[in-house]
Scaffold this motif. Structure first.
Motif, PDB file in Angstrom:
ATOM      1  N   PHE A 178      33.602  63.458  62.583  1.00 36.59           N
ATOM      2  CA  PHE A 178      33.031  64.231  61.490  1.00 36.59           C
ATOM      3  C   PHE A 178      33.614  63.750  60.169  1.00 36.59           C
ATOM      4  O   PHE A 178      34.799  63.517  60.049  1.00 36.59           O
ATOM      5  CB  PHE A 178      33.358  65.718  61.681  1.00 36.59           C
ATOM      6  N   GLY A 179      32.759  63.605  59.152  1.00 34.72           N
ATOM      7  CA  GLY A 179      33.240  63.275  57.819  1.00 34.72           C
ATOM      8  C   GLY A 179      32.583  62.049  57.232  1.00 34.72           C
ATOM      9  O   GLY A 179      33.153  60.968  57.237  1.00 34.72           O
ATOM     10  N   LEU A 204      24.265  74.923  60.538  1.00 32.55           N
ATOM     11  CA  LEU A 204      24.589  74.380  61.856  1.00 32.55           C
ATOM     12  C   LEU A 204      25.859  73.550  61.861  1.00 32.55           C
ATOM     13  O   LEU A 204      26.135  72.837  62.837  1.00 32.55           O
ATOM     14  CB  LEU A 204      23.412  73.535  62.368  1.00 32.55           C
ATOM     15  N   ASP A 205      26.653  73.636  60.795  1.00 35.38           N
ATOM     16  CA  ASP A 205      27.865  72.817  60.698  1.00 35.38           C
ATOM     17  C   ASP A 205      28.817  73.058  61.867  1.00 35.38           C
ATOM     18  O   ASP A 205      29.508  72.135  62.314  1.00 35.38           O
ATOM     19  CB  ASP A 205      28.569  73.103  59.373  1.00 35.38           C
ATOM     20  N   GLU A 226      29.299  69.645  52.006  1.00 41.13           N
ATOM     21  CA  GLU A 226      29.950  70.197  50.817  1.00 41.13           C
ATOM     22  C   GLU A 226      31.471  70.232  50.950  1.00 41.13           C
ATOM     23  O   GLU A 226      32.192  69.991  49.982  1.00 41.13           O
ATOM     24  CB  GLU A 226      29.439  71.623  50.548  1.00 41.13           C
ATOM     25  N   THR A 227      31.958  70.551  52.143  1.00 40.07           N
ATOM     26  CA  THR A 227      33.400  70.685  52.313  1.00 40.07           C
ATOM     27  C   THR A 227      34.125  69.363  52.056  1.00 40.07           C
ATOM     28  O   THR A 227      35.183  69.337  51.427  1.00 40.07           O
ATOM     29  CB  THR A 227      33.721  71.182  53.734  1.00 40.07           C
ATOM     30  N   THR A 228      33.548  68.273  52.541  1.00 37.07           N
ATOM     31  CA  THR A 228      34.172  66.960  52.337  1.00 37.07           C
ATOM     32  C   THR A 228      34.097  66.547  50.872  1.00 37.07           C
ATOM     33  O   THR A 228      35.070  66.028  50.310  1.00 37.07           O
ATOM     34  CB  THR A 228      33.490  65.905  53.219  1.00 37.07           C
ATOM     35  N   ARG A 229      32.951  66.750  50.250  1.00 35.73           N
ATOM     36  CA  ARG A 229      32.806  66.390  48.837  1.00 35.73           C
ATOM     37  C   ARG A 229      33.801  67.151  47.970  1.00 35.73           C
ATOM     38  O   ARG A 229      34.455  66.568  47.096  1.00 35.73           O
ATOM     39  CB  ARG A 229      31.383  66.653  48.358  1.00 35.73           C
ATOM     40  N   MET A 230      33.916  68.462  48.189  1.00 35.38           N
ATOM     41  CA  MET A 230      34.842  69.247  47.378  1.00 35.38           C
ATOM     42  C   MET A 230      36.287  68.806  47.594  1.00 35.38           C
ATOM     43  O   MET A 230      37.086  68.771  46.645  1.00 35.38           O
ATOM     44  CB  MET A 230      34.685  70.731  47.685  1.00 35.38           C
ATOM     45  N   GLY A 239      36.444  73.853  54.169  1.00 38.09           N
ATOM     46  CA  GLY A 239      35.839  74.287  55.418  1.00 38.09           C
ATOM     47  C   GLY A 239      35.729  75.800  55.510  1.00 38.09           C
ATOM     48  O   GLY A 239      35.529  76.344  56.592  1.00 38.09           O
ATOM     49  N   ILE A 240      35.835  76.487  54.373  1.00 35.62           N
ATOM     50  CA  ILE A 240      35.885  77.951  54.347  1.00 35.62           C
ATOM     51  C   ILE A 240      34.542  78.510  53.880  1.00 35.62           C
ATOM     52  O   ILE A 240      34.104  78.219  52.761  1.00 35.62           O
ATOM     53  CB  ILE A 240      36.994  78.434  53.392  1.00 35.62           C
TER      54      ILE A 240
END
Length: 275
Positions: A99-100, A13-14, A105-109, A238-239
């Motif tokens: 957001f953030g 649901l991101d 996962e996208t932010t952590r990576m 974000g991919i």
């Protein structure tokens, strides 16, 4: 307090997260098989889900209780009410409309990759800055950071988050096509003026990090190239893994060489060198 319940999890649901906050959500919480979006009142939402009413005294405490600190490389991301005694660099983010928070996962990576690539004195651009977390992380590593976002509502929170973390970061509203100074509209000499447009974000940058989605990365591929001087580093996150191919094709056509790839769950972070 009212809860809008959606079937799924933070990962599936991101795509709804930013829109839910823009529409007035006060917080998101993952439950078994569901994501709960907390609102002060019921509104019409263009998403599949159902409403439930909760006692006002319960939701915030539950949200704070369930929101845990997040480690990402040398960083730990904390909410203002968290305590931490470890050696990690602390990034304190107020969960809210932007957001953030480091939980995705996208932010952590992206934070992990920034820690591997940023050196003191670098000029770093955070595209789609949201809460400002990636720009703040770059500044904590000694970079000169600029964060931009198309949503003017997130800029004040990003500025406050930078202040809270005692780093100097510049934030602008806009995209790679146009940006403006968020403080211009409050200038005493022009209290009724609109924000003053400025030209395209000015490079060169040593590093650009962009937490967007695959199709936007492909759209911006050539514009990413123009942000650098002779060379530079580009971090794209974000991919979704299933969309990775279109990003790689666009970036290779724009003259970028792949340096590194990392994956967490269904999400991918790609690091490129501008050639």
């Amino acid at each position: 307090m009212h809860v809008f319940r959606l079937r799924g999890n933070f990962e599936t649901l991101d795509i709804y997260s930013a829109a839910l906050f823009e529409l007035g959500a006060r917080g998101l919480e993952e439950k078994p098989g569901e994501v709960w979006a907390y609102f002060p009142e019921r509104i019409e939402l263009p998403f599949p889900g159902e409403w439930q009413e909760l006692p006002d005294t319960d939701w915030l405490e539950a949200y704070k209780r369930d929101l845990k600190p997040v480690r990402a490389g040398p960083f730990v991301v904390l909410a203002p009410w968290h305590t931490w005694e470890g050696p990690e660099k602390r990034i304190v983010i107020e969960p809210g409309m932007a957001f953030g928070t480091g939980h995705h996962e996208t932010t952590r990576m992206a934070l992990e990759t920034l820690a591997e690539r940023v050196e003191p004195g670098m000029r770093v651009l955070d595209l789609g800055t949201g809460s400002g977390i990636l720009a703040i992380g770059a500044a904590l590593l000694g970079a000169e950071a600029l964060g931009i976002d198309i949503d003017p509502a997130v800029i004040p929170q990003a500025i406050e988050n930078a202040r809270r973390n005692q780093v100097k970061v510049q934030f602008q509203v806009g995209s790679l096509d146009e940006a403006y100074d968020p403080l211009a509209e409050t200038a005493p000499q022009a209290p009724l003026a609109q924000p003053v447009p400025t030209p395209l974000v000015q490079g060169p940058f040593d590093l650009v990090v962009a937490n967007l989605y695959a199709e936007l990365h492909t759209y911006f591929a050539q514009k990413y190239r123009g942000l650098f001087g002779i060379c530079g580093t580009l971090i794209l996150t974000g991919i979704l893994a299933e969309r990775e191919g279109i990003v790689k094709s666009a970036l290779e056509a724009a003259g970028f060489g792949l340096l590194a790839r990392r994956q967490e769950g269904e999400w991918v972070c790609l690091t490129y060198a501008a050639r």
